[in-house]
Design a protein around this motif. Sequence first.
Motif, PDB file in Angstrom:
ATOM      1  N   HIS A   1       0.837  -1.204   0.000  1.00 24.76           N
ATOM      2  CA  HIS A   1       0.000   0.000   0.000  1.00 24.76           C
ATOM      3  C   HIS A   1       0.880   1.266   0.000  1.00 24.76           C
ATOM      4  O   HIS A   1       0.636   2.207  -0.755  1.00 24.76           O
ATOM      5  CB  HIS A   1      -0.914  -0.031   1.225  1.00 24.76           C
TER       6      HIS A   1
ATOM      7  N   HIS B   1       1.674   4.472  -2.714  1.00 28.08           N
ATOM      8  CA  HIS B   1       1.707   5.913  -2.442  1.00 28.08           C
ATOM      9  C   HIS B   1       2.919   6.553  -3.095  1.00 28.08           C
ATOM     10  O   HIS B   1       2.878   7.700  -3.544  1.00 28.08           O
ATOM     11  CB  HIS B   1       1.725   6.191  -0.937  1.00 28.08           C
TER      12      HIS B   1
ATOM     13  N   VAL C   1      -5.748  11.430  -1.641  1.00 28.53           N
ATOM     14  CA  VAL C   1      -4.647  10.541  -1.318  1.00 28.53           C
ATOM     15  C   VAL C   1      -4.770   9.226  -2.075  1.00 28.53           C
ATOM     16  O   VAL C   1      -3.819   8.730  -2.640  1.00 28.53           O
ATOM     17  CB  VAL C   1      -4.598  10.297   0.202  1.00 28.53           C
ATOM     18  N   HIS C   2      -5.975   8.662  -2.067  1.00 28.14           N
ATOM     19  CA  HIS C   2      -6.186   7.402  -2.782  1.00 28.14           C
ATOM     20  C   HIS C   2      -6.966   7.682  -4.058  1.00 28.14           C
ATOM     21  O   HIS C   2      -8.182   7.660  -4.068  1.00 28.14           O
ATOM     22  CB  HIS C   2      -6.926   6.402  -1.892  1.00 28.14           C
TER      23      HIS C   2
ATOM     24  N   PHE D   1      -4.798   4.695  -8.011  1.00 29.77           N
ATOM     25  CA  PHE D   1      -4.253   4.035  -6.819  1.00 29.77           C
ATOM     26  C   PHE D   1      -5.115   2.831  -6.453  1.00 29.77           C
ATOM     27  O   PHE D   1      -4.630   1.713  -6.261  1.00 29.77           O
ATOM     28  CB  PHE D   1      -4.218   5.043  -5.660  1.00 29.77           C
TER      29      PHE D   1
END
Length: 233
Positions: A190, A194, A208-209, A213
């Motif tokens: 994970h 990133h 962020v995700h 992603f």
Amino acid sequence: MNWESSKPTPEAIYARVFEELRPRTPLPEIRVDFRRYANANAQIRLESGALIVRIADTLAGAPEDVQEALAWILLSKLFRKPIPPAANDRYRRYLNRRDVRKNLDLVRQARGRKQVEAPKGQHFDLDILFEELNFRYFFGLMARPTLGWSPRVSRTLLGHYDPSHNTIVLSKILDARNTPRLAVEYVLFHEMLHLRYPVEHNGARRCVHTRAFKDAEKAFEGLREAKALLRRL
Ligand SMILES: [Zn+2]
């Protein structure tokens, strides 16, 4: 008097916001200091009748409207009042500006020393796990960042990737005999994603995700099982 600046002092900005928030309260003595923090931090407190504000010096050059937005945020928090959305938005937009983020990254790199322990833990070696995942999911093409275990045992933050230090940190809680290898691999995978898919900044929003992603994460073998394992940790 400094005649080249007709700009209000930081103290004057806080006084102005204070008077709007607390029109009937006598104005306290106000002190605003800029400190060498590694982050864009700010603190406020009332101490024996004086209002003490400490702001990271990285924010010293921010435009007046941003300083004022921060004053609204800090004083609203201090007096437990709702933060005006416009102030929140203005401040966030400023921090998300490309040049501002870049500068903060540089300052962090220069000042903050990353607290991590060696990648080889008691039970898992992050360098070895990284290379296995790299080979399996990234064609072995991902440049290895700094890897390490957190000095503290965190149950809530199992891993994070810090772009300013190009470091992946995993919580030491995972480095245990009874942690299934799949769970550690998943957390590391994970964080590798990133590194691969940087945070997208879009005005005041921060994603962020991203879609890309999440799609990439589905490639992880045993994803469901890994997530279930982490919930039981
Ligand atoms: Zn994440």
